[in-house]
Write an enzyme that holds these catalytic residues in place. Structure first.
Site, PDB file in Angstrom:
ATOM      1  CE1 TYR A 142      -3.282  -2.723   0.013  1.00 23.04           C
ATOM      2  CE2 TYR A 142      -3.696  -2.349   2.336  1.00 23.04           C
ATOM      3  CZ  TYR A 142      -3.974  -3.026   1.168  1.00 23.04           C
ATOM      4  OH  TYR A 142      -4.944  -4.001   1.157  1.00 23.04           O
ATOM      5  CE  LYS A 198       0.523 -16.903  -2.426  1.00 22.60           C
ATOM      6  NZ  LYS A 198      -0.041 -18.227  -2.774  1.00 22.60           N
ATOM      7  CG  ASP A 231      -2.307 -19.746  -0.793  1.00 20.58           C
ATOM      8  OD1 ASP A 231      -1.434 -19.803   0.099  1.00 20.58           O
ATOM      9  OD2 ASP A 231      -2.187 -20.343  -1.883  1.00 20.58           O
ATOM     10  CG  ASP A 255      -7.039  -4.524   4.098  1.00 22.14           C
ATOM     11  OD1 ASP A 255      -7.978  -4.457   4.903  1.00 22.14           O
ATOM     12  OD2 ASP A 255      -6.950  -3.803   3.087  1.00 22.14           O
ATOM     13  CG  ASP A 259     -12.140  -6.681   6.593  1.00 18.39           C
ATOM     14  OD1 ASP A 259     -11.860  -6.223   7.721  1.00 18.39           O
ATOM     15  OD2 ASP A 259     -12.475  -5.959   5.640  1.00 18.39           O
TER      16      ASP A 259
END
Ligand code: NAD
Length: 373
Positions: A142, A198, A231, A255, A259
């Site tokens: 970001y 990852k 993942d 993020d 959620d």
């Protein structure tokens, strides 16, 4: 006697309503437990814009840097939607996070037994759930450079002729400091950390894994550490979330994963959060606490807001900024008791019914439960 300083920033919409209920809880601890809080209050978001023409005044920013903890309600609302980007209410929030350098975002996902049926998963999978996601908040994709949307004219194969770029970039120092925060938190909980990245497809993921392992081996060998691809982590969160204690991950994966984990527990009105920075002179981290929900303009001013997310955010402040773990446990137990007794704001009203209450009545019930426990 120690005095604990707290800056309250109620903000907009339901922010001031839920903060009034936190005040009742603070008063209860002062009166009944002899804990001294030095509470000050100021404006943020649209409320600050209305008075100062900016969403966070410099004096408020300076105050936030000095106190043991900041507790923020919520910012934003339709009246401010068309403001210039630079003075939008959210900029006040972002300025606080940036200037206090709050690099570790803590999102607990805790399932209260009385609300297990609100989860999108089966009761037996979420019952007793108590996990903490630590998300790196100030770096990663970001913020990484280069970034932007550019023309890609020299590439005739590219239909549309443009390219969008963001850069995932982490320094070892950025990874080590958030890893330390996660290990410290795990020591106060179940003593287990699972790091997610990852590393199979990203170099920054390899660095992440190596640095988290380094902090573990050199500084926290007594904490159990595991690594998981993000993942797979997403799959495990909905398959068997109870296997986790503390999860530490980067800004982007955090993020999304936080959620997803939030929905395991049901209502937005129940979710607290904390953002922590570097330790201050007293050894405790710079910190801001806030409910995950926004200013809920659709229900603002109607006594419908659930104050529990903000009250549980204060419980996190008790635990992490004031080192009052037993008091935090007590406050969480009071919330649990009220829910078990069937007390419900509108957002928590399920098919099984319950006793409907207003925002203010919910606050009163929690204070009553504090006295009863
Ligand atoms: P929201 O979280 O404010 O509301 C989403 C839905 O959940 C609404 O139906 C609302 O009534 C309900 N809800 C939220 N909190 C509740 C509570 N405590 N009790 C009962 N119901 C609750 O999100 P939104 O509607 O997307 O955004 C509204 C405004 O809030 C916007 O201006 C947005 O920018 C802002 N916002 C601020 C923050 C923040 O301050 N951290 C976070 C998200 C959104």
């Amino acid at each position: 006697m120690t005095t604990h300083s707290l800056l309250i920033l109620p903000g907009d919409g339901i922010g001031p309503e839920v903060m009034t209920e936190v005040r009742k809880v603070i008063d209860w601890f002062q009166t009944n437990k002899g804990i001294q809080f030095d509470v000050s209050e100021d404006l943020v978001g649209g409320a600050a814009y209305d008075k100062h023409g900016v969403p966070l005044a410099d004096e408020t920013m300076a105050k936030a840097q000095e106190v043991d903890a900041v507790l923020l309600g919520a910012v934003g609302g339709p009246a401010y939607d068309n403001l210039d980007f630079s003075v939008k209410p959210e900029r006040g929030l972002l300025r606080l996070r940036k200037e206090m350098d709050l690099f570790a975002n803590l999102r607990p996902a805790q399932c209260f037994d009385a609300l297990a049926d609100f989860s999108s998963l089966k009761r037996e999978i979420v019952a007793g759930l108590d996990i903490l996601i630590v998300r790196e908040l100030t770096s990663g994709v970001y913020f990484g450079e280069p970034r932007g949307i550019h023309s890609d004219d020299n590439n005739p194969q590219n239909e549309g002729g443009r390219v969008g770029i963001n850069t995932q970039r982490y320094t070892s120092g950025e990874i080590r400091r958030v890893a330390r925060a996660a290990f410290e938190l795990a020591k106060k909980r179940g003593n287990r950390v699972c790091s997610m990245e990852k590393a199979n497809v990203m170099e920054s993921g390899i660095l992440w894994r190596e640095e988290v392992q380094w902090v573990h081996d050199n500084e926290y060998p007594e904490v159990e550490l595991s690594h998981m691809y993000a993942d797979n982590g997403a799959m495990q969160l909905v398959r068997r979330p109870n296997q986790f204690d503390v999860i530490v991950t980067d800004n982007l994966f955090g993020d999304i994963l936080s959620d997803a984990a939030a929905m395991l527990t049901g209502s937005l009105g129940m979710l607290p959060s904390a953002s922590l920075g570097a330790p201050m002179a007293n050894g405790r981290p710079k910190a801001m606490y806030e409910p995950v929900h926004g200013s809920a303009p659709d229900i603002a001013g109607q006594g419908k807001a659930n104050p529990i997310a903000c009250i549980l955010s204060f419980a996190m402040a008790l635990r992490y900024s004031y080192d009052l773990g037993a008091e935090a446990d007590l406050l969480e137990a009071a919330v649990e008791k009220v829910l078990a007794d069937g007390v419900r704001t509108g957002d928590l009203m399920g098919p099984e019914g319950g006793t409907p209450v207003t925002t203010s009545q919910m606050g009163d019930k929690i204070v009553e439960a504090l006295s009863a426990l």
